[in-house]
Write a protein that holds these residues in place. Structure first.
Motif, short mmCIF file in Angstrom:
data_model
loop_
_atom_site.label_atom_id
_atom_site.label_comp_id
_atom_site.label_asym_id
_atom_site.label_seq_id
_atom_site.Cartn_x
_atom_site.Cartn_y
_atom_site.Cartn_z
N GLN A 132 1.08 -1.35 -0.09
CA GLN A 132 0.07 -0.18 0.11
C GLN A 132 0.99 1.31 0.13
N TRP A 133 2.10 1.36 -0.84
CA TRP A 133 2.87 2.45 -0.94
C TRP A 133 2.52 2.89 -2.35
N HIS A 134 2.66 4.38 -2.21
CA HIS A 134 2.31 5.08 -3.60
C HIS A 134 3.56 6.37 -3.68
N TYR A 135 3.86 6.49 -4.74
CA TYR A 135 4.87 7.26 -4.98
C TYR A 135 4.48 8.39 -6.20
N ILE A 136 4.72 9.57 -5.79
CA ILE A 136 4.89 10.56 -7.15
C ILE A 136 6.18 10.87 -7.28
N VAL A 137 7.04 10.44 -8.43
CA VAL A 137 8.25 10.62 -8.55
C VAL A 137 8.71 11.56 -9.85
N LYS A 138 9.87 12.37 -9.52
CA LYS A 138 10.32 13.02 -10.63
C LYS A 138 11.71 12.77 -10.80
N LYS A 139 12.32 12.30 -11.94
CA LYS A 139 13.68 11.93 -12.05
C LYS A 139 14.56 13.08 -12.43
N THR A 140 15.41 13.32 -11.54
CA THR A 140 15.96 14.72 -11.51
C THR A 140 17.62 14.49 -12.26
N TYR A 141 17.97 13.31 -12.55
CA TYR A 141 19.40 13.38 -13.03
C TYR A 141 19.48 12.33 -14.30
N ASP A 142 20.02 12.50 -15.25
CA ASP A 142 20.62 11.54 -16.25
C ASP A 142 21.11 10.23 -15.56
N ASP A 143 21.07 9.04 -16.16
CA ASP A 143 21.69 7.88 -15.52
C ASP A 143 23.31 7.84 -15.46
N GLN A 144 23.54 7.63 -14.23
CA GLN A 144 25.02 7.74 -13.95
C GLN A 144 25.87 6.20 -14.03
N VAL A 145 26.51 6.14 -15.31
CA VAL A 145 26.98 4.85 -15.46
C VAL A 145 28.42 4.67 -15.05
N LYS A 146 28.69 3.53 -14.23
CA LYS A 146 30.15 3.44 -13.57
C LYS A 146 30.50 2.00 -14.26
N LYS A 147 31.73 2.19 -14.99
CA LYS A 147 32.19 0.94 -15.74
C LYS A 147 33.80 0.94 -15.42
N GLU A 148 34.46 -0.10 -15.23
CA GLU A 148 35.77 -0.47 -15.23
C GLU A 148 35.99 -1.56 -15.82
N ILE A 149 37.06 -1.83 -16.66
CA ILE A 149 37.42 -3.16 -17.22
C ILE A 149 38.95 -3.16 -17.14
N THR A 150 39.49 -4.52 -17.27
CA THR A 150 40.98 -4.86 -17.32
C THR A 150 41.18 -5.47 -18.62
N VAL A 151 42.19 -5.15 -19.34
CA VAL A 151 42.35 -5.23 -20.79
C VAL A 151 43.84 -6.02 -20.54
N LEU A 152 43.81 -7.17 -21.38
CA LEU A 152 45.36 -7.60 -21.76
C LEU A 152 45.61 -7.21 -23.24
N ARG A 153 46.72 -6.46 -23.39
CA ARG A 153 47.20 -5.90 -24.59
C ARG A 153 48.58 -6.63 -24.85
N ALA A 154 48.68 -6.93 -26.38
CA ALA A 154 50.12 -7.35 -26.70
C ALA A 154 50.31 -7.18 -28.05
N ASN A 155 51.50 -6.74 -28.38
CA ASN A 155 51.69 -6.70 -29.78
C ASN A 155 51.57 -7.99 -30.84
N GLY A 156 51.15 -7.91 -31.94
CA GLY A 156 50.88 -9.00 -32.53
C GLY A 156 49.49 -9.20 -32.66
N ARG A 157 48.99 -10.23 -33.83
CA ARG A 157 47.53 -10.35 -34.36
C ARG A 157 47.40 -11.82 -34.18
#
Length: 203
Positions: free
Chosen positions: A178-203
């Motif tokens: 029995q919960w009711h909300y009136i909502v206003k979205k006040t900001y654009d979504d905040q995306v947090k992304k971190e990656i670990t990448v292995l890099r090497a010369n060659g194909r």
């Protein structure tokens, strides 16, 4: 004759022992430990681990890498990359007014929703409307702060905020509570992304 057969055998079997390409080796790597073994065994290829953060690392190749998902392998020029690991989190922020359906009748809830929506459309700030109407006693003018998951708000609330864009005003109901909300979205979504990448010369 025997020497000739031996030579033919060697010619036929040599491709089986051909060196794997960097890409083929990367496609077999699944863990940080396997990546470290590759680094230790292939120093001439100048392998390294990169740790990239969305918004912080902004070169063209960094941006391309940050668009990939875990396990992706691709080459640019004579350099090959493997996205070894990654985490992504999307945070949301909004203002809300809470109406307690255990204290109000359904018709009273509907009436208040209409009144609040009308005042908002006429220019009354959502902060003031929250201070005036919310029934949960919050002292933040209804500001949720940045939130992720259900540790703060119900799943129905988060799902609705996720689907709307900044400045939208909308209703969220949690009938079983029995919960009711009136909502206003006040900001654009905040995306947090971190990656670990292995890099090497060659194909």
């Amino acid at each position: 004759m025997k020497a000739g057969l031996t030579w033919i055998f060697l010619l036929l079997t040599t491709p089986m022992f051909a060196q794997l390409t960097v890409r083929e080796q990367f496609e077999k790597i699944k863990t940080p430990q396997e990546a470290q073994k590759f680094i230790d065994a292939n120093q001439p290829l100048k392998p390294t681990l990169l740790h990239l953060t969305l918004g912080k690392d902004t070169t063209l190749i960094d941006k391309r890498l940050l668009r990939q998902k875990k396990g992706d392998v691709f080459s640019v020029g004579y350099v090959t990359y493997l996205v070894l690991d990654g985490t992504e989190e999307v945070n949301y922020r909004s203002n809300y007014i809470f109406l307690d359906g255990s204290s109000l009748s359904p018709s009273e809830v509907d009436s208040l929703k209409k009144v609040i929506l009308q005042k908002a459309s006429e220019g009354t700030s959502f902060d003031k409307l929250s201070d005036q109407y919310t029934m949960d006693g919050n002292t933040t003018h209804g500001d949720t702060g940045w939130f992720f998951g259900e540790e703060m708000m119900p799943k129905e609330f988060q799902d609705a905020v996720q689907k709307h864009k900044k400045d939208d005003i909308f209703f969220v109901d949690v009938p079983e509570r029995q919960w009711h909300y009136i909502v206003k979205k006040t900001y654009d979504d905040q995306v947090k992304k971190e990656i670990t990448v292995l890099r090497a010369n060659g194909r």
